[in-house]
Enzyme design. Structure first.
Site, PDB file in Angstrom:
ATOM      1  N   GLU A   1      25.929 -11.895 -26.872  1.00 43.25           N
ATOM      2  CA  GLU A   1      25.414 -12.294 -27.868  1.00 43.25           C
ATOM      3  C   GLU A   1      26.140 -11.977 -29.020  1.00 43.25           C
ATOM      4  O   GLU A   1      26.324 -10.861 -29.643  1.00 43.25           O
ATOM      5  CB  GLU A   1      23.985 -11.662 -28.118  1.00 43.25           C
TER       6      GLU A   1
ATOM      7  N   GLY B   1      19.313 -14.702 -34.730  1.00 45.67           N
ATOM      8  CA  GLY B   1      18.150 -14.730 -35.742  1.00 45.67           C
ATOM      9  C   GLY B   1      18.638 -15.359 -36.842  1.00 45.67           C
ATOM     10  O   GLY B   1      17.913 -15.499 -37.837  1.00 45.67           O
TER      11      GLY B   1
ATOM     12  N   GLU C   1      20.853  -5.196 -31.888  1.00 39.40           N
ATOM     13  CA  GLU C   1      20.235  -4.434 -32.849  1.00 39.40           C
ATOM     14  C   GLU C   1      20.145  -2.812 -32.591  1.00 39.40           C
ATOM     15  O   GLU C   1      19.948  -1.943 -33.529  1.00 39.40           O
ATOM     16  CB  GLU C   1      18.846  -5.270 -32.947  1.00 39.40           C
TER      17      GLU C   1
ATOM     18  N   SER D   1      20.252 -17.475 -31.456  1.00 42.23           N
ATOM     19  CA  SER D   1      19.654 -18.850 -31.886  1.00 42.23           C
ATOM     20  C   SER D   1      19.697 -19.927 -30.948  1.00 42.23           C
ATOM     21  O   SER D   1      19.861 -21.292 -31.105  1.00 42.23           O
ATOM     22  CB  SER D   1      20.226 -19.301 -33.022  1.00 42.23           C
TER      23      SER D   1
ATOM     24  N   HIS E   1      21.346  -3.806 -26.710  1.00 44.71           N
ATOM     25  CA  HIS E   1      20.962  -4.998 -27.527  1.00 44.71           C
ATOM     26  C   HIS E   1      21.794  -4.803 -28.871  1.00 44.71           C
ATOM     27  O   HIS E   1      21.693  -3.599 -29.329  1.00 44.71           O
ATOM     28  CB  HIS E   1      19.728  -5.499 -27.760  1.00 44.71           C
TER      29      HIS E   1
ATOM     30  N   LYS F   1      11.474  -8.715 -28.603  1.00 43.73           N
ATOM     31  CA  LYS F   1      11.635  -7.902 -29.875  1.00 43.73           C
ATOM     32  C   LYS F   1      10.318  -6.913 -30.219  1.00 43.73           C
ATOM     33  O   LYS F   1       9.569  -6.944 -29.444  1.00 43.73           O
ATOM     34  CB  LYS F   1      12.433  -8.496 -30.886  1.00 43.73           C
TER      35      LYS F   1
ATOM     36  N   ASN G   1      13.382 -12.141 -25.147  1.00 42.83           N
ATOM     37  CA  ASN G   1      13.432 -10.966 -25.769  1.00 42.83           C
ATOM     38  C   ASN G   1      12.429 -11.122 -26.926  1.00 42.83           C
ATOM     39  O   ASN G   1      12.791 -11.861 -28.015  1.00 42.83           O
ATOM     40  CB  ASN G   1      14.794 -10.549 -26.111  1.00 42.83           C
TER      41      ASN G   1
HETATM   42  P1  PGA Z   1      17.637 -15.112 -31.511  1.00 42.51           P
HETATM   43  O1  PGA Z   1      17.883 -13.836 -30.537  1.00 42.51           O
HETATM   44  O2  PGA Z   1      17.298 -16.077 -30.308  1.00 42.51           O
HETATM   45  O3  PGA Z   1      16.331 -14.952 -32.214  1.00 42.51           O
HETATM   46  O4  PGA Z   1      18.764 -15.409 -32.200  1.00 42.51           O
HETATM   47  C1  PGA Z   1      18.399 -13.579 -29.577  1.00 42.51           C
HETATM   48  C2  PGA Z   1      18.725 -12.197 -29.074  1.00 42.51           C
HETATM   49  O5  PGA Z   1      18.822 -11.434 -29.943  1.00 42.51           O
HETATM   50  O6  PGA Z   1      18.486 -11.589 -28.058  1.00 42.51           O
END
Ligand code: PGA
Length: 251
Positions: A167, A173, A97, A212, A95, A11, A9
């Site tokens: 997640e 992140g 976010e 992560s 997601h 983003k 992803n």
């Molecule tokens: P990350 O994000 O690996 O940077 O923690 C995962 C995601 O949000 O899909």
């Protein structure tokens, strides 16, 4: 046997130049044949990525889609039919976010899920709890609610051609990763919830872990019985790191 899936992803990252670099790196990767690999660039770059990865066994998907399947008067949105036309085969739905920053609610997400499927895209439904919810002991309840709302709207049968991604919001992140045991507990609960509706679909559905994931922790996470691959954010912007994670899923 469930075929592992590793999806990157990207983003809201990238420029035409950096995407070109990343494509170059991805093309050079030796990828394990038993693992399905996908990347999810920002919509602006989907065309560039589809063209750039031609002939390479990496699927391309989107990070979001409109609630309506077909093109029409919906300013600023991109329909699943347009994503399919552009060469996408999958799309993220819900997601965290988008749930938390943009306020996407469960009912809207069920519509996106259905719209994506009606255009032949595989929806990747993201679920997960915040730190506050985990600390309050509400993890399983929150995740069951997010998954349950799609099951209620569309039926467990909809998961015959869908993927779930667990997640934990606190692990995205942040560098904090759920331990393999913490992740496995939630993955098993997700599968059990689907199994209560339809055991065959529950056995076949892939449940990815995200938060992560790096090459350094991927082997342990992917070794858990109900973890069928990963949704990779930050680490997917580095082709070599992403390749190492894909290979970890092949072990
Ligand atoms: P990350 O994000 O690996 O940077 O923690 C995962 C995601 O949000 O899909």
């Amino acid at each position: 046997m469930r075929r592992p899936l590793v999806a990157g992803n990207w983003k809201m990252h990238g420029t035409r130049a950096s995407v070109a670099e990343l494509i170059k790196g991805l093309r050079q990767l030796a990828l394990p044949s038993g693992v399905e690999v996908a990347v999810l660039p920002p919509c602006l770059y989907i065309n560039q990525v589809v063209t750039g990865l031609e002939g390479k066994a990496i699927a391309v998907g989107a990070q979001n889609c409109a609630v309506e399947p077909m093109q029409g008067a919906l300013t600023g949105e991109i329909s699943p039919s347009q994503l399919a036309d552009a060469g996408c085969s999958l799309v993220l739905v819900g997601h965290s976010e988008r749930r938390l920053v943009l306020g996407e609610r469960d009912d809207v997400l069920s519509r996106k899920f259905a719209a994506a499927q009606s255009c032949g895209l595989v929806p990747l439904l993201c679920v997960g709890e915040t730190l506050e919810q985990r600390q309050a002991g509400r993890t399983l309840e929150v995740v069951a609610g997010q998954l349950g709302s799609v099951i209620e709207e569309l039926g467990a049968g909809a998961f015959a051609k869908a993927v779930v991604a667990y997640e934990p919001v606190w692990a995205i992140g942040t560098g904090l990763t759920a331990t393999p045991q913490q992740a496995q507990e939630v993955h098993a609960a997700i599968r059990a919830q689907l199994s209560a509706e339809n055991a065959e679909i529950a056995r076949g559905v892939r449940i990815l872990y995200g938060g992560s994931v790096k090459a350094a922790n991927a082997v342990e996470l992917f070794g858990m019985p109900d973890i069928d691959g990963g949704l990779i954010g930050g680490a997917s912007l580095n082709a070599d790191e992403f390749g190492a994670i894909c290979r970890a899923a092949g072990n």
